[in-house]
Design a protein around this motif. Structure first.
Motif, PDB file in Angstrom:
ATOM      1  N   GLU A   1      49.220  29.740  37.902  1.00 45.06           N
ATOM      2  CA  GLU A   1      50.348  30.363  38.583  1.00 45.06           C
ATOM      3  C   GLU A   1      51.509  29.405  38.849  1.00 45.06           C
ATOM      4  OE1 GLU A   1      48.742  33.939  41.255  1.00 45.06           O
ATOM      5  OE2 GLU A   1      47.668  32.060  41.635  1.00 45.06           O
TER       6      GLU A   1
ATOM      7  N   PHE B   1      44.196  35.116  32.124  1.00 46.10           N
ATOM      8  CA  PHE B   1      44.847  36.097  32.981  1.00 46.10           C
ATOM      9  C   PHE B   1      44.431  37.503  32.574  1.00 46.10           C
ATOM     10  CE2 PHE B   1      47.482  32.427  33.632  1.00 46.10           C
ATOM     11  CZ  PHE B   1      47.996  32.557  34.915  1.00 46.10           C
ATOM     12  N   VAL B   2      44.304  38.377  33.574  1.00 48.97           N
ATOM     13  CA  VAL B   2      44.006  39.782  33.327  1.00 48.97           C
ATOM     14  C   VAL B   2      45.062  40.631  34.032  1.00 48.97           C
ATOM     15  CG1 VAL B   2      41.525  39.467  33.005  1.00 48.97           C
ATOM     16  CG2 VAL B   2      42.432  39.826  35.303  1.00 48.97           C
ATOM     17  N   ALA B   3      45.254  41.834  33.525  1.00 45.07           N
ATOM     18  CA  ALA B   3      46.243  42.736  34.111  1.00 45.07           C
ATOM     19  C   ALA B   3      45.683  43.379  35.369  1.00 45.07           C
ATOM     20  CB  ALA B   3      46.638  43.805  33.105  1.00 45.07           C
ATOM     21  N   GLU B   4      46.500  43.383  36.415  1.00 43.07           N
ATOM     22  CA  GLU B   4      46.145  44.052  37.664  1.00 43.07           C
ATOM     23  C   GLU B   4      47.385  44.808  38.124  1.00 43.07           C
ATOM     24  OE1 GLU B   4      45.284  42.248  41.885  1.00 43.07           O
ATOM     25  OE2 GLU B   4      43.462  42.077  40.666  1.00 43.07           O
TER      26      GLU B   4
ATOM     27  N   ASN C   1      50.801  46.107  37.648  1.00 48.97           N
ATOM     28  CA  ASN C   1      51.896  45.664  36.786  1.00 48.97           C
ATOM     29  C   ASN C   1      52.006  44.145  36.724  1.00 48.97           C
ATOM     30  OD1 ASN C   1      52.741  48.317  36.209  1.00 48.97           O
ATOM     31  ND2 ASN C   1      53.857  48.418  38.154  1.00 48.97           N
ATOM     32  N   GLN C   2      50.959  43.455  37.170  1.00 48.94           N
ATOM     33  CA  GLN C   2      51.010  42.004  37.209  1.00 48.94           C
ATOM     34  C   GLN C   2      49.850  41.387  36.444  1.00 48.94           C
ATOM     35  OE1 GLN C   2      51.068  41.236  41.499  1.00 48.94           O
ATOM     36  NE2 GLN C   2      53.222  40.635  41.316  1.00 48.94           N
ATOM     37  N   TRP C   3      50.090  40.146  35.999  1.00 50.22           N
ATOM     38  CA  TRP C   3      49.012  39.350  35.423  1.00 50.22           C
ATOM     39  C   TRP C   3      48.493  38.410  36.497  1.00 50.22           C
ATOM     40  CZ3 TRP C   3      46.858  40.393  30.869  1.00 50.22           C
ATOM     41  CH2 TRP C   3      47.598  41.147  29.955  1.00 50.22           C
TER      42      TRP C   3
ATOM     43  N   ALA D   1      42.118  35.368  35.910  1.00 50.05           N
ATOM     44  CA  ALA D   1      40.828  36.021  35.702  1.00 50.05           C
ATOM     45  C   ALA D   1      39.720  35.216  36.362  1.00 50.05           C
ATOM     46  CB  ALA D   1      40.548  36.149  34.212  1.00 50.05           C
TER      47      ALA D   1
ATOM     48  N   GLY E   1      39.857  36.729  30.019  1.00 51.89           N
ATOM     49  CA  GLY E   1      41.290  36.506  30.124  1.00 51.89           C
ATOM     50  C   GLY E   1      41.860  35.705  28.969  1.00 51.89           C
TER      51      GLY E   1
ATOM     52  N   HIS F   1      45.920  35.587  27.808  1.00 48.46           N
ATOM     53  CA  HIS F   1      46.035  36.908  28.418  1.00 48.46           C
ATOM     54  C   HIS F   1      45.005  37.823  27.767  1.00 48.46           C
ATOM     55  CE1 HIS F   1      50.326  36.998  30.352  1.00 48.46           C
ATOM     56  NE2 HIS F   1      49.587  35.989  30.776  1.00 48.46           N
TER      57      HIS F   1
END
Length: 474
Positions: free
Chosen positions: A200, A348-351, A353-355, A358, A430, A451
């Motif tokens: 992040e 990273f995973v989608a949650e 509308n955000q990444w 994971a 991820g 991603h």
């Protein structure tokens, strides 16, 4: 004392505070940013620099003057006085920062800084770590042996982009590909770039370690074939020779496991800390999808069994055998079997509308546990053109299509006329990866994304086509 003498003494004391205060970590909002920099040693790539403003320390955070830093790395800065926003261009990257905010946007990706920038007497001062990260540079603030404050900046020496493939880089930026990419021809690197976030607060840089997911399988297959070349096993051996209790184990050969024609289902439990033996025990209770050798079905479970065979035959752990047989001889110092102790970039995973980061990627030996870098994977690519790890005759067994899906041993064969390419992709936790090796024109493409959910087969097809066009390949 005369009033003028008091005034002169006050001015001397104030001048001392202005110069020495920041060095001692006693910077206050009333201090001018435009100070004498003779007391500060500033170097960029070892070359002395002259800044109008010096670094300052406030509440434990070191701040550097944004405009001076940008000029030192040969970038340009445009200031919007209405929005108090700086737009910085360095190479092919665009950075945007609003004065007083705690983030920097890099090519549409937001980097959290954790602390706000500060404006001191008209000079925008930014925290050193975030701006260094955003510029893909290393900035170290310290003191020389004599106690002199020093700033050492090393610009990005890892990224590389040949003019021939700028169109491919532009495409990866356009689709906002997250991860690391490498393109090489005849082993010569033409593109080595990082895109998006490693976590992040950190950008991806192309020398970082990452999980390669099912690209791990090529190391498993090569390990089995290495043992075969040593005469310690035969790929036509039934799995029952090495592991008891596997459904139809007398009919299921190592060749079938390698070529994804065993009939074993793919999935297995992924509890963290589960041993290889425990996963093998789980596989003993699976129901086959078809008779061994009669069809194709991609199976992670099959490659877990192969890892167990490697351990039984070699007397070593899977990780140690791969390291000793492949990684160490090739100088792949930034590769190995992953654990929480090894720092890799985040998946990273989608949650919504955000990444979001994971959870830790749990797999099992043989199927998807290897971490690596794009440069180490290029070393693996080059080795497969030699006899260093396996003979060329044995390597050709890996590329042979053993089903209507053109799957060999951890490589998928793609043929277009005389053009012959081997490929594999991977996903999990991820991460989304792909590795393409054109055996006809020796073009290597490595995409190590972080991603989840990316269609790496289609993406690789597009990158292959754009690379061929850029290099004017037939």
């Amino acid at each position: 004392m005369h009033q003028s003498a008091y005034l002169s003494l006050f001015r001397i004391l104030l001048a001392f505070i202005l110069v020495a205060g920041p060095v001692l970590g006693q910077f206050s909002t009333s201090i001018s940013a435009a100070q004498n920099t003779q007391a500060v040693l500033i170097e960029v790539n070892g070359e002395p620099q002259s800044w109008k403003n010096i670094p300052q320390i406030y509440k434990g955070t070191t701040y550097v003057p944004l405009r001076d830093v940008v000029q030192s790395v040969k970038g340009s800065l445009k200031w919007n006085n209405r929005t108090k926003t700086a737009t910085i261009t360095v190479g092919r990257d665009t950075l945007v920062h609003q004065a007083g905010s705690d983030s920097i946007k890099v090519n549409h990706v937001r980097l959290g800084a954790g602390v706000n920038s500060r404006t001191v007497r008209g000079t925008l001062m930014v925290p050193v770590r975030p701006i260094a990260n955003a510029l893909k540079a290393d900035i170290k603030v310290g003191r020389t042996a004599s106690g002199q404050l020093s700033v050492n900046i090393q610009t990005d020496k890892v990224s590389l982009l040949d003019s021939e493939v700028t169109s491919v880089d532009a495409y990866l930026r356009e689709i906002q590909f997250p991860g690391m990419a490498l393109i090489a021809r005849d082993g010569e690197v033409l593109l080595r770039q990082g895109y998006g976030l490693a976590d992040e607060k950190t950008l991806n840089r192309p020398d970082q370690k990452t999980r390669i997911a099912s690209l791990s399988k090529s190391f498993t297959a090569a390990s089995i074939l290495s043992l075969a070349e040593e005469g310690k096993l035969n790929v036509q051996d039934p799995i029952s020779k090495y592991i008891s209790g596997i459904p139809k184990g007398d009919e299921m050969t190592l060749h079938m496991l390698l070529s994804q024609t065993s009939g074993l289902p793919s999935a297995f439990g992924r509890g963290e800390g589960t041993s290889l033996e425990e996963t093998v025990e789980e596989i003993r209770h699976k129901t086959l999808k078809f008779e061994p050798g009669t069809a194709y079905l991609y199976s992670n479970s099959g490659y877990v069994l192969l890892a167990y065979v490697i351990e039984q035959v070699s007397g070593m752990s899977y990780a140690d055998y791969v390291k000793q047989t492949i990684l160490q001889p090739l100088g792949m110092k930034n590769s190995g079997e992953a654990s929480r102790q090894v720092k890799t970039i985040s998946g990273f995973v989608a949650e919504g509308n955000q990444w979001v980061p994971a959870p830790y990627y749990v797999s099992q030996s043989g199927s998807g546990t290897i971490y690596s870098t794009v440069d180490d994977m290029l070393k693996w690519d080059r080795a497969l053109y030699t006899d260093q790890i396996l003979s060329q005759e044995t390597i050709e067994q890996m590329y042979e299509p053993y089903s209507d899906k053109n799957y060999g041993y951890a490589w998928i064969l793609k043929e277009n006329g005389d053009n012959r390419t081997v490929f594999h992709n991977g996903s999990g936790g991820g991460f989304a990866t792909a590795f393409s090796r054109n055996l006809s024109n020796d073009v290597t493409i490595i995409l190590l994304g972080n991603h989840a959910g990316m269609d790496m087969t289609s993406l690789m097809d597009e990158v292959e086509a754009r690379t061929a066009q850029a290099l004017q390949l037939q």
